[in-house]
Design an enzyme around this catalytic site. Structure first.
Site, PDB file in Angstrom:
ATOM      1  CE  LYS A 155    -123.901  50.782  35.318  1.00  0.00           C
ATOM      2  NZ  LYS A 155    -122.658  51.234  35.955  1.00  0.00           N
ATOM      3  CB  THR A 156    -125.569  54.962  30.028  1.00  0.00           C
ATOM      4  OG1 THR A 156    -126.083  54.747  31.341  1.00  0.00           O
ATOM      5  CG2 THR A 156    -126.597  55.717  29.210  1.00  0.00           C
ATOM      6  CD  GLU A 188    -127.238  51.849  32.159  1.00  0.00           C
ATOM      7  OE1 GLU A 188    -126.689  52.504  33.064  1.00  0.00           O
ATOM      8  OE2 GLU A 188    -127.684  52.366  31.127  1.00  0.00           O
TER       9      GLU A 188
END
Length: 459
Positions: free
Chosen positions: A123-124, A167
């Protein structure tokens, strides 16, 4: 209308309990830039806390009831234990008190084009890469990212458009508070089992999130659990990415050169460009395809997006090279799940170092217990494995889980109670040509900083 949305129109003074968390910090930065008067508290001194203080936001170290005085609204991180004295005082005070996910949801509703990046892993990296692409290609997004993006030296930014990159974390279903226009689903894997209990429940949550999305789903077409999560969903555009040529976006002619991927990007069967990544690991091919697919959907020329992706050096704490001292390289990575450790350590082993030292801090007792055999398997990938005691975070060790139990399953591994002991052992035994990589989502990066000081001869 949500209660918090209405309150944000009226209040001026907001207090954050746990302001230094990766999910809290960018929200604080956004609200601060919007003119709110903020204060915060946290239990541990971190780089994030220093950055918040440098913005002029007062932060209390230690969480106490008196910290909430003067607040008109209170926001708290989900990582807090229920008996946290500041949280208890907040809930008893009569001051409107919300979990961080509620505030993030309210922020997402301020933007007409909110792109939410979710998935168990990556995700990041994808949120950061997509944010960089959108900034460099003129889309000026607001962003809330789980790690610091070097381009903006922050976890978040305030743009002047209706575009937002967010996010979206599945932990405790927090992403179900959001209002996604576009959802990017990277993968669906077994994690946070202390909450979800099994993979089926995780898939159900991702399905709810996909259902909530109003415009488009950009999904990993190679991931079986992701495909289960979106099966039968209609009324929105579905765009797939992956390595299989059946996907809308796929990679071909892949070369891995010292762990860095070079590959051709295809859209609808036609080659559009070639990408040479500066972030290591084959898994970053999929991450890049996800970011490029999202950029393309948002009207960015894919070749321009690819040029931006090639300059992306990673988010902080994602295989971040911290120092090179006396021929020894020190890096840091957020990996804390066996699947993340596997791809990170495999990449490290392909980079041509003499030896790879994995310095791992297990995070939460429940994850360590449920996935202990998986951890034991992947931590045999590096040449050397050194561990710390488990960081419990929000949990109490009711099951009696300890690092020595994990170490017994990893031949040649060692573990220590303190970062000082870990740092002494590694720096005394590492040699020129070695890579030392600290791993974990807690505060293991502090050990990397101690090792850098020791290698530099500092006290």
């Amino acid at each position: 209308m949500y209660e918090i949305d209405e309150l944000l129109k009226k209040v001026k003074r907001i207090h954050f309990i746990g302001i230094g968390g990766s999910g809290m910090c960018p929200l604080a930065e956004i609200l601060f830039n919007e003119g709110y008067e903020l204060s915060g508290s946290d239990n541990n001194e971190t780089d994030t806390l220093a950055r918040i203080r440098n913005m002029g936001i007062p932060v209390h170290l230690g969480q106490r009831a008196e910290n909430i005085q003067g607040a008109e609204m209170i926001v708290y991180t989900a990582a807090l234990l229920p008996d946290n004295p500041e949280l208890v005082a907040a809930k008893a005070s009569g001051i409107p008190t919300f979990e961080r996910a509620d505030l993030l949801g309210a922020v997402t509703r301020l933007y007409k084009n909110c792109i939410c990046v979710c998935g168990t892993h990556g995700k990041t990296t994808v949120s950061s890469m997509l944010t960089q692409i959108m900034i460099q290609c003129g889309k000026d997004p607001t962003a809330v990212i789980g790690g610091k993006l070097p381009l903006i030296q922050s976890n978040g930014r305030v743009g002047n458009t209706d575009n937002m990159v967010c996010e979206a974390c599945e932990f405790k279903d927090t992403f179900l508070h959001l209002d996604p226009d576009v959802a990017v689903i990277l993968n669906v894997d077994a994690d946070h089992l202390e909450y979800f209990k099994n993979i089926e429940n995780i898939i159900k949550s991702f399905r709810k999130f996909a259902d909530m999305t109003t415009k488009a789903l950009i999904i990993n077409g190679d991931d079986a659990n992701t495909l289960k999560a979106v099966d039968g969903i209609d009324g929105k555009q579905i765009i797939t990415f992956g390595l299989d040529k059946s996907n809308d976006f796929y990679a071909d002619n892949i070369e891995i050169i010292h762990a860095f991927a070079h590959f051709d990007v295809y859209k609808k069967g036609e080659k559009v460009c070639r990408v040479e990544l500066k972030i290591p690991g084959k898994h970053n091919i999929l991450n890049t395809l996800a970011a490029l697919a999202a950029a393309d959907y948002n009207g960015i020329d894919i070749c321009e997006a690819a040029k931006s992706a090639e300059t992306f050096g990673g988010a902080c704490r994602r295989f971040e090279i911290l120092a090179k001292i006396n021929g020894i390289t020190i890096a840091d990575d957020y990996a804390h799940h066996p699947a993340e450790l596997k791809v990170t350590l495999e990449a490290a082993m392909e980079m041509g170092y003499n030896r790879v030292w994995a310095v791992f801090q297990p995070f939460t007792y429940s994850r360590t217990k449920k996935l202990m055999d998986d951890f034991a398997q992947v931590l045999q990938i590096p040449d050397k494995c050194v561990m710390t005691e488990i960081m419990g975070s929000r949990e109490v060790n009711t099951d009696g889980v300890y690092t020595y139990q994990l170490a017994e399953k990893i031949p040649g591994s060692v573990w220590f109670n303190t970062f000082e002991e870990v740092s002494d052992y590694v720096t005394e035994n590492a040699e020129s040509g070695d890579l030392i990589i600290t791993l974990g989502c807690g505060d293991i990066y502090k050990a990397a900083k101690i090792m850098i000081k020791k290698l530099n001869g500092e006290k």
